[in-house]
Design an enzyme around this catalytic site. Structure first.
Site, PDB file in Angstrom:
ATOM      1  N   HIS A  71       0.353 -11.613   1.273  1.00 37.52           N
ATOM      2  CA  HIS A  71      -0.684 -10.873   0.566  1.00 37.52           C
ATOM      3  C   HIS A  71      -1.270 -11.721  -0.560  1.00 37.52           C
ATOM      4  CE1 HIS A  71      -1.679  -6.362  -0.072  1.00 37.52           C
ATOM      5  NE2 HIS A  71      -2.716  -7.105  -0.357  1.00 37.52           N
ATOM      6  N   TYR A  73       0.819  -1.211   0.000  1.00 36.28           N
ATOM      7  CA  TYR A  73       0.000   0.000   0.000  1.00 36.28           C
ATOM      8  C   TYR A  73       0.854   1.262   0.000  1.00 36.28           C
ATOM      9  CZ  TYR A  73      -3.574  -3.370   1.534  1.00 36.28           C
ATOM     10  OH  TYR A  73      -4.410  -4.448   1.645  1.00 36.28           O
TER      11      TYR A  73
END
Length: 147
Positions: free
Chosen positions: A113, A47
């Site tokens: 992830h 992110y």
């Protein structure tokens, strides 16, 4: 560990859907969430190219004991391109980089992830298990991994 009733996914404060808010606005959102009873924050290496973890770290400074902290590894921005890389050495490096960006010595939940199909998932998880043994993370998770 007592699990939180309220959590906040922090991705949009630095990444993805449109233009993210300024750092000051993002901090205001995170601090208001903490003040309002949110006790679980979720971020990731991906992110904002690590900026989200830095933002979360600023928000929880002096409040670490109030938060169940989660972050993710195995996917990152490399030269502006999203890359899935869950090789054990990459996982080890990303754990340490996440701890530094967050300004903490322990992440409660740290997970892949995405499954890197070029790496046996057991090798990636073994690197995470090393981080558990070292006291760097509390629990291991897998995101979007199924049979």
């Amino acid at each position: 560990m007592r699990l939180p009733r309220l959590g906040l996914g922090c991705m949009n404060l630095s990444h993805a859907y449109g233009v993210p808010p300024s750092e000051d606005e993002g901090l205001a959102v995170l601090r208001a969430a903490l003040d309002g009873g949110v006790t679980h924050l979720d971020t990731a290496t991906l992110y904002g190219g690590g900026r989200n973890e830095q933002l979360v770290g600023l928000a929880i400074a002096g409040r670490r004991d109030e938060v169940v902290l989660a972050s993710k590894c195995g996917m990152a921005q490399v030269d502006g391109v999203k890359v899935i890389d869950a090789r054990p050495d990459t996982v080890r490096h990303q754990v340490d980089a996440s701890l530094k960006r967050l300004g903490v010595d322990h992440i409660d939940l740290y997970y892949l992830h995405r499954w890197d199909k070029k790496v046996p998932v057991g090798e990636s998880v073994a690197a995470l298990a090393e981080a558990v043994d070292a006291g760097k993370i509390g629990a291991i998770g897998l995101s979007e991994v199924s049979v």
